[in-house]
Design a protein around this motif. Structure first.
Motif, PDB file in Angstrom:
ATOM      1  N   THR A 193      24.693  25.603  47.872  1.00 43.92           N
ATOM      2  CA  THR A 193      25.774  25.654  46.880  1.00 43.92           C
ATOM      3  C   THR A 193      25.312  26.339  45.603  1.00 43.92           C
ATOM      4  OG1 THR A 193      26.743  23.613  47.763  1.00 43.92           O
ATOM      5  CG2 THR A 193      27.415  24.278  45.559  1.00 43.92           C
ATOM      6  N   ILE A 194      24.089  26.071  45.170  1.00 42.71           N
ATOM      7  CA  ILE A 194      23.537  26.761  43.992  1.00 42.71           C
ATOM      8  C   ILE A 194      23.478  28.260  44.243  1.00 42.71           C
ATOM      9  CG2 ILE A 194      21.430  27.121  42.643  1.00 42.71           C
ATOM     10  CD1 ILE A 194      22.847  24.603  41.786  1.00 42.71           C
ATOM     11  N   THR A 195      22.997  28.641  45.404  1.00 44.92           N
ATOM     12  CA  THR A 195      22.907  30.063  45.743  1.00 44.92           C
ATOM     13  C   THR A 195      24.283  30.716  45.739  1.00 44.92           C
ATOM     14  OG1 THR A 195      20.931  29.668  47.092  1.00 44.92           O
ATOM     15  CG2 THR A 195      22.143  31.700  47.510  1.00 44.92           C
ATOM     16  N   ARG A 196      25.278  30.016  46.254  1.00 46.97           N
ATOM     17  CA  ARG A 196      26.641  30.556  46.285  1.00 46.97           C
ATOM     18  C   ARG A 196      27.232  30.680  44.881  1.00 46.97           C
ATOM     19  NH1 ARG A 196      29.046  26.869  51.278  1.00 46.97           N
ATOM     20  NH2 ARG A 196      27.878  27.873  52.970  1.00 46.97           N
ATOM     21  N   LEU A 197      26.916  29.718  44.024  1.00 45.33           N
ATOM     22  CA  LEU A 197      27.410  29.792  42.646  1.00 45.33           C
ATOM     23  C   LEU A 197      26.805  30.980  41.905  1.00 45.33           C
ATOM     24  CD1 LEU A 197      27.353  26.010  41.676  1.00 45.33           C
ATOM     25  CD2 LEU A 197      29.379  27.483  41.700  1.00 45.33           C
ATOM     26  N   LYS A 238      40.510  45.963  25.110  1.00 46.85           N
ATOM     27  CA  LYS A 238      41.609  45.400  25.901  1.00 46.85           C
ATOM     28  C   LYS A 238      41.345  45.427  27.402  1.00 46.85           C
ATOM     29  CE  LYS A 238      45.086  46.346  22.371  1.00 46.85           C
ATOM     30  NZ  LYS A 238      46.339  47.054  22.026  1.00 46.85           N
ATOM     31  N   ALA A 239      40.307  46.111  27.836  1.00 45.95           N
ATOM     32  CA  ALA A 239      39.958  46.080  29.257  1.00 45.95           C
ATOM     33  C   ALA A 239      39.542  44.665  29.684  1.00 45.95           C
ATOM     34  CB  ALA A 239      38.828  47.065  29.549  1.00 45.95           C
ATOM     35  N   PHE A 240      39.138  43.848  28.713  1.00 48.36           N
ATOM     36  CA  PHE A 240      38.787  42.463  29.051  1.00 48.36           C
ATOM     37  C   PHE A 240      39.981  41.725  29.647  1.00 48.36           C
ATOM     38  CE2 PHE A 240      38.508  37.920  27.932  1.00 48.36           C
ATOM     39  CZ  PHE A 240      37.366  37.581  28.641  1.00 48.36           C
ATOM     40  N   LYS A 241      41.178  42.067  29.209  1.00 43.49           N
ATOM     41  CA  LYS A 241      42.364  41.431  29.765  1.00 43.49           C
ATOM     42  C   LYS A 241      42.464  41.690  31.268  1.00 43.49           C
ATOM     43  CE  LYS A 241      44.997  41.971  25.437  1.00 43.49           C
ATOM     44  NZ  LYS A 241      45.300  40.558  25.141  1.00 43.49           N
ATOM     45  N   ASP A 242      42.102  42.879  31.694  1.00 45.45           N
ATOM     46  CA  ASP A 242      42.123  43.202  33.127  1.00 45.45           C
ATOM     47  C   ASP A 242      41.059  42.397  33.863  1.00 45.45           C
ATOM     48  OD1 ASP A 242      44.168  45.053  32.739  1.00 45.45           O
ATOM     49  OD2 ASP A 242      42.754  46.692  32.351  1.00 45.45           O
ATOM     50  N   PHE A 243      39.891  42.255  33.239  1.00 45.23           N
ATOM     51  CA  PHE A 243      38.836  41.431  33.833  1.00 45.23           C
ATOM     52  C   PHE A 243      39.316  39.995  33.986  1.00 45.23           C
ATOM     53  CE2 PHE A 243      35.314  38.495  33.643  1.00 45.23           C
ATOM     54  CZ  PHE A 243      34.357  39.053  34.463  1.00 45.23           C
ATOM     55  N   TYR A 244      39.932  39.471  32.940  1.00 46.57           N
ATOM     56  CA  TYR A 244      40.389  38.095  32.964  1.00 46.57           C
ATOM     57  C   TYR A 244      41.494  37.904  34.004  1.00 46.57           C
ATOM     58  CZ  TYR A 244      41.461  33.460  31.103  1.00 46.57           C
ATOM     59  OH  TYR A 244      41.640  32.106  30.970  1.00 46.57           O
ATOM     60  N   ASP A 245      42.406  38.864  34.101  1.00 49.01           N
ATOM     61  CA  ASP A 245      43.472  38.784  35.104  1.00 49.01           C
ATOM     62  C   ASP A 245      42.893  38.757  36.516  1.00 49.01           C
ATOM     63  OD1 ASP A 245      45.463  38.724  33.208  1.00 49.01           O
ATOM     64  OD2 ASP A 245      45.920  40.868  33.323  1.00 49.01           O
ATOM     65  N   ARG A 246      41.849  39.544  36.746  1.00 54.60           N
ATOM     66  CA  ARG A 246      41.233  39.544  38.064  1.00 54.60           C
ATOM     67  C   ARG A 246      40.599  38.188  38.354  1.00 54.60           C
ATOM     68  NH1 ARG A 246      37.085  44.105  40.416  1.00 54.60           N
ATOM     69  NH2 ARG A 246      38.905  45.408  39.902  1.00 54.60           N
ATOM     70  N   LEU A 247      39.948  37.591  37.347  1.00 51.25           N
ATOM     71  CA  LEU A 247      39.349  36.282  37.549  1.00 51.25           C
ATOM     72  C   LEU A 247      40.418  35.240  37.863  1.00 51.25           C
ATOM     73  CD1 LEU A 247      36.944  34.379  37.564  1.00 51.25           C
ATOM     74  CD2 LEU A 247      37.183  34.144  35.075  1.00 51.25           C
ATOM     75  N   LYS A 248      41.527  35.260  37.121  1.00 52.25           N
ATOM     76  CA  LYS A 248      42.605  34.309  37.390  1.00 52.25           C
ATOM     77  C   LYS A 248      43.148  34.484  38.800  1.00 52.25           C
ATOM     78  CE  LYS A 248      45.687  33.133  34.414  1.00 52.25           C
ATOM     79  NZ  LYS A 248      46.795  33.168  33.433  1.00 52.25           N
ATOM     80  N   ASP A 249      43.237  35.723  39.225  1.00 47.33           N
ATOM     81  CA  ASP A 249      43.790  36.018  40.544  1.00 47.33           C
ATOM     82  C   ASP A 249      42.836  35.617  41.676  1.00 47.33           C
ATOM     83  OD1 ASP A 249      45.777  37.288  42.337  1.00 47.33           O
ATOM     84  OD2 ASP A 249      44.205  38.790  42.637  1.00 47.33           O
ATOM     85  N   LYS A 250      41.540  35.758  41.438  1.00 45.07           N
ATOM     86  CA  LYS A 250      40.574  35.587  42.530  1.00 45.07           C
ATOM     87  C   LYS A 250      39.712  34.336  42.420  1.00 45.07           C
ATOM     88  CE  LYS A 250      40.146  40.546  43.527  1.00 45.07           C
ATOM     89  NZ  LYS A 250      40.739  40.432  44.869  1.00 45.07           N
ATOM     90  N   SER A 251      39.822  33.583  41.333  1.00 48.28           N
ATOM     91  CA  SER A 251      38.897  32.469  41.118  1.00 48.28           C
ATOM     92  C   SER A 251      38.995  31.406  42.214  1.00 48.28           C
ATOM     93  CB  SER A 251      39.133  31.822  39.748  1.00 48.28           C
ATOM     94  OG  SER A 251      40.464  31.357  39.636  1.00 48.28           O
ATOM     95  N   GLU A 252      40.194  31.086  42.648  1.00 46.49           N
ATOM     96  CA  GLU A 252      40.326  30.056  43.679  1.00 46.49           C
ATOM     97  C   GLU A 252      39.724  30.520  45.005  1.00 46.49           C
ATOM     98  OE1 GLU A 252      44.069  28.106  44.096  1.00 46.49           O
ATOM     99  OE2 GLU A 252      44.405  27.954  41.940  1.00 46.49           O
ATOM    100  N   THR A 253      39.927  31.788  45.343  1.00 43.08           N
ATOM    101  CA  THR A 253      39.337  32.327  46.568  1.00 43.08           C
ATOM    102  C   THR A 253      37.819  32.304  46.481  1.00 43.08           C
ATOM    103  OG1 THR A 253      41.252  33.748  46.944  1.00 43.08           O
ATOM    104  CG2 THR A 253      39.216  34.342  48.080  1.00 43.08           C
ATOM    105  N   LEU A 254      37.286  32.688  45.326  1.00 43.71           N
ATOM    106  CA  LEU A 254      35.837  32.677  45.135  1.00 43.71           C
ATOM    107  C   LEU A 254      35.278  31.263  45.285  1.00 43.71           C
ATOM    108  CD1 LEU A 254      35.383  35.075  42.067  1.00 43.71           C
ATOM    109  CD2 LEU A 254      34.740  35.533  44.439  1.00 43.71           C
TER     110      LEU A 254
END
Length: 339
Positions: free
Chosen positions: A89-93, A119-135
């Motif tokens: 789990t540590i390795t995966r994190l 403002k490119a950070f907003k795109d980074f954050y949107d990607r995290l919101k979109d993919k965080s549960e899958t990750l």
């Protein structure tokens, strides 16, 4: 900059007393039953300064402070490159954080008139919101997936604010909450305590520093030269614990470039000092006055316990910081049981 032995005289850090630390296992929830537990999406519950006392008496506050102290105890006198258990789990994190770091390469900063807050950070954050549960589902056993929507919010909040494009100790607290929740649901165990700080949190520091530099993120809630650091606090607590009992590196030594340049890969505290030196100019005593004061304390034990008290007073007790913290089923804003 100080001489080879560090500063000679300066005022000591205030309110430095012995702090009784908990054990790593004390931060875990006993007999947690994920099948019967009702998870909820964390939400804001601190709206006014008058809400802060309820927060300081809450179950969430107790568990987070207990977790921070437990990890501080676990990493006592341990180097980042020492041998200690590193679970799957540590390795995966760590891999999850590596993936997020790769996104920065895929989402470069945009050309814009203003120097800070790209403002490119907003795109980074949107990607995290979109993919965080899958990750997170890729990190956790399937039996723990019911917790993902709740704990994913703390991961998202832990990298900064997409509206203000800033990062500070409140965001750091959210990432600590994310790690604490992983212990509470049983995804991490007592034997992971050292690695969660020296592998996962250390990798997190590399990531958020990269975000700060690439996207020119503003410090959130900085008090200028009177703050401990523009962005972080926890690595100074855990990092000072790593240095307990060190025969060569004393508190007066950490302002010496020869020390932080050569020992940053083993000690989180020195890595922070090296990073500060790389992004700030002028005499250390001027741009990092609080850290300069701390280097006047004689023993790392006093530094460590003093920093825990300072964290409670200057971060956890400050409405501008904790008003943004979110509460769910794992870290609820309910009165803590008094035993």
């Amino acid at each position: 900059m100080a001489d080879a032995d560090g500063p000679s005289t300066k005022p000591p850090v205030e309110n430095v007393e012995e702090e009784v630390l908990t054990k790593p296992e004390d931060s875990q929830t006993d007999d947690f039953d994920i099948k019967s537990h009702t998870f909820e999406i964390p939400n804001k519950k601190i709206s006014l300064p008058t809400d802060v006392p309820a927060w300081e008496k809450s179950e969430a506050y107790r568990d987070l402070v207990g977790f921070i102290c437990a990890i501080s105890e676990a990493v006592k006198s341990k180097k980042i490159r020492d041998n200690y258990p590193i679970s799957e789990t540590i390795t995966r994190l760590v891999g999850l954080l590596d993936t997020m770091s790769q996104w920065v390469e895929e989402i470069p900063p945009i050309d814009q008139p203003q120097r800070f807050g790209n403002k490119a950070f907003k795109d980074f954050y949107d990607r995290l919101k979109d993919k965080s549960e899958t990750l997170l589902k890729g990190v956790l056993d399937e039996k723990l997936h019911a917790a993902v929507p709740e704990i994913a919010v703390y991961l998202q909040e832990g990298i900064g604010n997409d509206t203000r494009i800033d990062y500070g100790t409140g965001h750091e607290l959210s990432f600590v909450a994310f790690l604490c929740c992983l212990f509470k649901i049983g995804a991490l165990q007592e034997e992971d305590a050292v690695a969660v700080a020296l592998q996962v949190f250390q990798r997190y520091l590399v990531l958020v520093r990269k975000l700060q530099q690439i996207y020119r993120m503003e410090p959130a809630g900085s008090q200028g030269v009177w703050s401990l650091d523009d962005h972080q606090f926890i690595p100074f607590i855990w990092g000072s614990s790593q240095l307990l009992g060190h025969k060569r590196i004393l508190p007066k030594s950490f302002v010496n470039p020869d020390i932080y340049q050569n020992f940053d890969k083993d000690y989180m505290f020195l890595g922070c000092i090296k990073y500060i030196d790389s992004v700030k100019t002028g005499p250390f005593a001027e741009h990092s006055n609080q850290l300069w004061n701390i280097s006047g304390v004689k023993e790392w034990q006093k530094v460590n316990s003093g920093l825990i008290k300072m964290y409670k007073a200057e971060v956890l007790a400050k409405f501008p910081v904790v008003q943004h913290f979110l509460f769910g089923s794992l870290l609820p804003l309910v009165p803590a049981n008094v035993t």
